[in-house]
Design an enzyme around this catalytic site. Structure first.
Site, PDB file in Angstrom:
ATOM      1  N   SER A   1       0.838  -1.186   0.000  1.00  0.00           N
ATOM      2  CA  SER A   1       0.000   0.000   0.000  1.00  0.00           C
ATOM      3  C   SER A   1       0.881   1.248   0.000  1.00  0.00           C
ATOM      4  CB  SER A   1      -0.964  -0.033   1.194  1.00  0.00           C
ATOM      5  OG  SER A   1      -1.959   0.964   1.067  1.00  0.00           O
TER       6      SER A   1
ATOM      7  N   HIS B   1      -5.372  -5.005  -1.597  1.00  0.00           N
ATOM      8  CA  HIS B   1      -5.965  -4.910  -0.270  1.00  0.00           C
ATOM      9  C   HIS B   1      -7.013  -6.015  -0.089  1.00  0.00           C
ATOM     10  CE1 HIS B   1      -4.057  -0.991  -0.564  1.00  0.00           C
ATOM     11  NE2 HIS B   1      -4.242  -0.825   0.731  1.00  0.00           N
TER      12      HIS B   1
ATOM     13  N   GLU C   1      -2.233  -2.045  -7.896  1.00  0.00           N
ATOM     14  CA  GLU C   1      -3.502  -2.319  -7.227  1.00  0.00           C
ATOM     15  C   GLU C   1      -3.974  -1.018  -6.598  1.00  0.00           C
ATOM     16  OE1 GLU C   1      -4.049  -2.340  -3.644  1.00  0.00           O
ATOM     17  OE2 GLU C   1      -2.039  -1.550  -3.303  1.00  0.00           O
TER      18      GLU C   1
END
Length: 318
Positions: free
Chosen positions: A112, A287, A213
């Protein structure tokens, strides 16, 4: 570009914990994560400022960077795990001692917001780092068998990870463009990838397999970021493209009976399909509880015709 691999993790090694971005909402998540690591046979050292709080950051920029620098310099520490992402990793890049990282190569893992650190480390040192779970996910509620097995394969095994399989066989890999591609793995969170453009840490995609992502991002914002990457020449230079699960990347307001906006799939096809670069969408690289750990900077092979990504090179050394 040179490539440095960290030593393989083994039982009895010491793991250092740092918080380069946001603080854990529940401090008990850290306690639970440490217990899990200890049950697996590892020793743990916690950075001085891991539980610090500076608004939405886990301490000041200098404090968070200091913990990262000290963990790389500490001879007792064999690997470095982050608590979580959130926000703030890009803020500490100017305080990171990249020479110390290059001279003391160790496993570094997170995802992330941690993408900013991965890209900077990969570009400035050549160290293979790992896109994978943080300490917030090391507890029985979050730690699925898939996540654990993929983590162990990446960090403890002397073999390459091999195929990144779906955790749930009922899920679907969408083939955007068929074909085959081979190249080093690079990527992470799309927002953070875009944030490196125009900086000394700018992502390099030429001849590489780019994966990205995202989380909680409307398709029009994804459109904006993919347009940014295309305008910067990053999408079209990639050998292959892998889009991970993008959780809740849907319009916030819509009429289910009469949708009047692009879906994420529409956006991906609009930007990627005309490039005729092998590309797929849907692997567990984001995630999601079933998060696969990916070594960055190692050789990967994408067979987009059948929807498979294979990591061909081990990310560690013995």
């Amino acid at each position: 570009m040179k490539k440095i691999k960290p030593a393989r993790l083994k039982k009895g090694d010491t793991i250092g914990i740092v918080a380069p971005a946001s603080p854990l909402y529940n401090k008990s998540d850290l306690v639970r994560g440490i217990r899990t690591l200890e049950e697996w046979g590892f020793k743990v050292i916690v950075g001085e400022h891991v539980n610090a709080r500076y608004e939405y950051l886990a301490g000041t920029d200098e404090q968070r960077a200091q913990d990262v620098n000290l963990m790389f310099k500490d001879d007792r520490v064999d690997a470095i795990f982050v608590t979580q992402g959130g926000y703030g990793s890009a803020r500490i890049l100017r305080y990171i001692d990249f020479d110390a990282i290059e001279q003391n190569p160790k496993i570094f893992i997170g995802y992330s917001d941690i993408t900013a650190l991965h890209l900077a480390i990969q570009k400035l040192t050549g160290l293979v780092s790992f896109h994978g779970p943080g300490m917030a996910g090391f507890n029985p509620e979050e730690l699925t068998e898939y996540r654990k097995n993929q983590l162990f394969k990446a960090l403890l095994s002397s073999e390459s990870i091999g195929e990144i399989e779906l955790a749930d066989k009922k899920k679907w890999i969408n083939i955007i463009n068929p074909g085959e591609a081979r190249g080093e793995m690079v990527g992470g969170n799309l927002t953070l990838i875009c944030s490196t453009l125009g900086t000394p840490y700018e992502i390099e995609t030429e001849g590489k397999i780019l994966f990205f992502e995202e989380l909680d991002t409307e398709p029009w914002v994804m459109d904006h970021m993919l347009s940014h990457l295309l305008n910067a020449g990053k999408l079209q230079k990639a050998a292959g493209i892998v889009v991970g699960e993008c959780k809740d990347c849907e319009p916030y307001k819509h009429n289910p009976g009469f949708p009047v906006t692009f879906s994420l799939e529409d956006i991906l096809e609009e930007y990627i399909k005309p490039l005729q670069i092998p590309a797929i969408y849907g692997l567990p690289l984001g995630h999601t509880k079933d998060l696969a750990t990916i070594p960055l900077g190692v050789q990967g092979f994408l067979d987009a015709t059948i929807g498979k990504l294979i990591i061909e090179e081990c990310g560690t050394r013995s």
